[in-house]
Structures are given as structure tokens and as C-alpha cells.
Design a protein around this motif. Sequence first.
Motif, PDB file in Angstrom:
ATOM      1  N   LEU A  48       0.828  -1.253  -0.077  1.00 40.51           N
ATOM      2  CA  LEU A  48       0.109  -0.165   0.173  1.00 40.51           C
ATOM      3  C   LEU A  48       0.774   1.317   0.018  1.00 40.51           C
ATOM      4  O   LEU A  48       0.466   2.280   0.192  1.00 40.51           O
ATOM      5  CB  LEU A  48      -0.885   0.051   1.352  1.00 40.51           C
ATOM      6  CG  LEU A  48      -2.263  -0.683   0.899  1.00 40.51           C
ATOM      7  CD1 LEU A  48      -3.087  -0.576   2.357  1.00 40.51           C
ATOM      8  CD2 LEU A  48      -2.926  -0.089  -0.221  1.00 40.51           C
ATOM      9  N   GLN A  49       2.055   1.167  -0.442  1.00 39.89           N
ATOM     10  CA  GLN A  49       2.854   2.494  -0.529  1.00 39.89           C
ATOM     11  C   GLN A  49       2.807   3.263  -1.715  1.00 39.89           C
ATOM     12  O   GLN A  49       3.632   3.832  -2.234  1.00 39.89           O
ATOM     13  CB  GLN A  49       4.244   2.129  -0.344  1.00 39.89           C
ATOM     14  CG  GLN A  49       4.508   1.786   1.119  1.00 39.89           C
ATOM     15  CD  GLN A  49       6.240   1.173   1.339  1.00 39.89           C
ATOM     16  OE1 GLN A  49       6.990   1.930   1.173  1.00 39.89           O
ATOM     17  NE2 GLN A  49       6.337   0.046   1.755  1.00 39.89           N
TER      18      GLN A  49
ATOM     19  N   PHE B 142      -3.084   3.438  -4.371  1.00 39.36           N
ATOM     20  CA  PHE B 142      -4.385   3.205  -3.696  1.00 39.36           C
ATOM     21  C   PHE B 142      -5.224   3.731  -4.597  1.00 39.36           C
ATOM     22  O   PHE B 142      -5.454   4.674  -5.376  1.00 39.36           O
ATOM     23  CB  PHE B 142      -4.310   4.104  -2.247  1.00 39.36           C
ATOM     24  CG  PHE B 142      -5.526   3.896  -1.556  1.00 39.36           C
ATOM     25  CD1 PHE B 142      -5.688   2.761  -1.172  1.00 39.36           C
ATOM     26  CD2 PHE B 142      -6.455   5.014  -1.579  1.00 39.36           C
ATOM     27  CE1 PHE B 142      -6.872   2.708  -0.124  1.00 39.36           C
ATOM     28  CE2 PHE B 142      -7.688   4.648  -0.740  1.00 39.36           C
ATOM     29  CZ  PHE B 142      -7.747   3.613  -0.015  1.00 39.36           C
TER      30      PHE B 142
ATOM     31  N   VAL C  21      -8.908  -3.108  -2.211  1.00 41.52           N
ATOM     32  CA  VAL C  21      -7.536  -3.362  -1.569  1.00 41.52           C
ATOM     33  C   VAL C  21      -7.664  -4.893  -0.957  1.00 41.52           C
ATOM     34  O   VAL C  21      -6.835  -5.823  -0.969  1.00 41.52           O
ATOM     35  CB  VAL C  21      -6.903  -2.360  -0.509  1.00 41.52           C
ATOM     36  CG1 VAL C  21      -5.756  -2.943   0.422  1.00 41.52           C
ATOM     37  CG2 VAL C  21      -6.261  -1.316  -1.392  1.00 41.52           C
TER      38      VAL C  21
ATOM     39  N   PHE D  27      -1.365   8.224   6.299  1.00 44.48           N
ATOM     40  CA  PHE D  27      -2.104   7.339   5.118  1.00 44.48           C
ATOM     41  C   PHE D  27      -2.785   8.515   4.326  1.00 44.48           C
ATOM     42  O   PHE D  27      -3.559   9.132   4.640  1.00 44.48           O
ATOM     43  CB  PHE D  27      -2.875   6.501   5.855  1.00 44.48           C
ATOM     44  CG  PHE D  27      -3.355   5.460   4.471  1.00 44.48           C
ATOM     45  CD1 PHE D  27      -2.590   4.482   4.301  1.00 44.48           C
ATOM     46  CD2 PHE D  27      -4.609   6.106   3.593  1.00 44.48           C
ATOM     47  CE1 PHE D  27      -3.204   3.672   3.110  1.00 44.48           C
ATOM     48  CE2 PHE D  27      -4.978   5.063   2.705  1.00 44.48           C
ATOM     49  CZ  PHE D  27      -4.341   3.847   2.402  1.00 44.48           C
TER      50      PHE D  27
ATOM     51  N   LYS E 136       9.957   2.577  -2.223  1.00 45.31           N
ATOM     52  CA  LYS E 136       9.032   1.329  -1.638  1.00 45.31           C
ATOM     53  C   LYS E 136      10.306   0.710  -0.635  1.00 45.31           C
ATOM     54  O   LYS E 136      10.870   0.093  -1.027  1.00 45.31           O
ATOM     55  CB  LYS E 136       8.830   0.531  -2.618  1.00 45.31           C
ATOM     56  CG  LYS E 136       7.871   0.958  -3.391  1.00 45.31           C
ATOM     57  CD  LYS E 136       6.590   0.065  -3.815  1.00 45.31           C
ATOM     58  CE  LYS E 136       5.329   0.774  -4.546  1.00 45.31           C
ATOM     59  NZ  LYS E 136       5.476   0.849  -5.794  1.00 45.31           N
TER      60      LYS E 136
ATOM     61  N   ARG F  14       2.292  10.004  -5.089  1.00 47.07           N
ATOM     62  CA  ARG F  14       1.633   8.653  -4.817  1.00 47.07           C
ATOM     63  C   ARG F  14       0.796   8.692  -3.671  1.00 47.07           C
ATOM     64  O   ARG F  14       0.695   9.715  -2.883  1.00 47.07           O
ATOM     65  CB  ARG F  14       2.387   7.547  -4.515  1.00 47.07           C
ATOM     66  CG  ARG F  14       3.486   7.639  -3.496  1.00 47.07           C
ATOM     67  CD  ARG F  14       4.407   6.662  -3.088  1.00 47.07           C
ATOM     68  NE  ARG F  14       5.399   7.144  -2.245  1.00 47.07           N
ATOM     69  CZ  ARG F  14       6.292   7.800  -2.262  1.00 47.07           C
ATOM     70  NH1 ARG F  14       6.749   8.302  -3.740  1.00 47.07           N
ATOM     71  NH2 ARG F  14       7.479   8.005  -1.510  1.00 47.07           N
TER      72      ARG F  14
ATOM     73  N   GLY G 111      -1.198   6.481  -0.464  1.00 46.21           N
ATOM     74  CA  GLY G 111      -1.125   5.224   0.347  1.00 46.21           C
ATOM     75  C   GLY G 111      -0.468   5.479   1.694  1.00 46.21           C
ATOM     76  O   GLY G 111      -0.605   6.406   2.228  1.00 46.21           O
TER      77      GLY G 111
END
Lengths: 157, 162
Positions: free
Chosen positions: A22-23, A26, A36, A63, A154, B56, B58
Motif C-alpha cells: 500500500l505504499q 491506492f 484493496v 496514510f 518502496k 502517490r 497510500g
Amino acid sequence: MSRAEQGEVEIDATDRLLLNNLQGGFPLTHRPFADVAATLGLDEDDVIGRLRRMVDNGTLSRFGTVLNAPALGGERTLAAMHVPAARFEEVAAYVNGLDAVSHNYERAHHLNMWFVISSEDEADIRSTLDAIARDTGLSVLDMPTLEEYFVDIKFKF
Amino acid sequence: MALTLTAEERDVLAAIQDNLPLVREPYAAVATQLGLGEDRVIEIVSLLLAQHKIKRIGAIPNHYALGITANGMSVWDIPDAIATELGRRLGERDEITHCYKRPRHPGWPYNIFGMVHGRSREAVVASVEQIARDLDIARYPHDVLFSTRLLKKRGTRVRAPD
């Protein structure tokens, strides 16, 4: 220091699955957590509950979104200084107190203070660099980004 | 950062930049808060992602809490003629989380910067040496500056709407 800052949080295999998947990416859908969950073979409410817990206990900083400052029209530079040990705390407090300074690290090198100055306009960056040099009497090396190479951050847990 | 965002885009970014609501319908929750439609919120976020204004969306891990506590800034003195190519190749490595070309200064010969994170300083040094071998750049002067203290950190933010 909180437990999180001391590297003491504990995560289980499902938390790890979420962290590693989930990095980014989304879903932009009506029920993204359900999507997800379906992809990872989990339950929607369990995913939401785990993410809430990981934000609350400091496993996650946040988040949400990671913004691209240059694309938003923001200007920034990296600056480095050699600060004599006896003055380090005083100078750190001063630099940290400047609104335009977004990050500041002490590093093990002759150049022992490295900080990022961010602003909406170039003139503000320049005047902040000048003010730091004037107010501290120290020389400030300006190391703006000349080129940025694409990286996809990541962390693997 | 007012230059490149519409008022509506700024509203949406300001609402989600810290945390997306951790609820079943997060975009609908943001939409309700802003008085927009859910479809419009999703459309704006999609556009900002496509324009790379949002990198991004998340989970943003607190890597310190998870044991990834060593943070090394690898710096390299790479000949100008090949610096861009090598910067690109360094950026492709999994171990490198940020990679830039920056100006040299008197007493500071390094022009390529690559951030490397790891569970220990030894692990970071081993990564850097592996990269040096793999990219055949061990012969160029390089160093790793470890952070000994995080003095201040805040993410890139847009200003709250007026």
C-alpha cells in the motif's frame, strides 16, 4: 520518545502485507479499502482497522498523499553548513525555527548540518539562505537540485 | 504553490494531504466536507496524480519505527560527461530512495547524491559498495554521510485554503 520512535512497534504478517502493498497505487474508487481487501484476500473493515491502528501507534507516519513540490510550483534547495560543536544546538534551534526550513539533519561529516529550504518563490529561498549566513556568521553551501532522477520509494518490511 | 493549482484542487489537496479518511468511502467523506460530488473529488485526485503533482497515495511508513534506522547520504564525484547517465542508473537501484545531481563547491567535490536506508550503518555501507561494483563506479571518489539526528521534518504541504 514514543515506542514508535524507538523502533519498538510490532507488526504481524497481515500488517506487513499491507505495508508492502500500500505504499502507492491506492485505488480511486467508491470503496477503495474493499478493493484493496479483495486483492489481498482480506476483509474491508479489517484493512481499515489495521491502518487506523498503524497510524495511531506510529507504524505509519500518515496514510495519504505524497506531494511533488517542484510540480506544484514550489522551489526548494538543499543547504549544508559546518557548525562548530559548541554552537550546534543554538544554530539548530535557529534554523529549525525558520518557516521555510522543511527538513534538517545532523550528519557525521565536517559539513554537519544539512537542511532543505522550501518556498513558493525563488526570492524567498535566496533571502533565507542570506539570512542564515548573516545571522549565524557561518558560510552556507547552496546545493539546489540540478537534475532529479526518478525513484519509486518502496520500503520492504 | 498557488501558481499551478486551481482553488478546487487546493481544497481537495488540503483535505487529504495529512490523512485520507480511514472510512469505507473516503472520497465521499472528503466530498461531503468540501461540498463537492464524490466523482469530482476522484476526478481531481486522478488529474493531480497524472500530472505528478501527487507522487502517490497510500501508506507512508515510519521507517524508523520499523527498524530501518540507518540513513546514509551517498555522494559521488562523477565526471560531468557521464553524470546524468549514472544518476539515472543509481536512481533505478532499489536501495536508493532519492537521487539528485547537485553543484560542486570548493572543498565539496561530489555532484551525485543518492539516499540509502537500511537496518544498520554496516548494511548501508555494504549496499553502497555493492552499487559501486555493479555500476563500475568504485574508482570515483565517494563517501556516505550518516545522519546522526533528525532535527526537523515536515512533508511538502499546500497552504490551507484562505
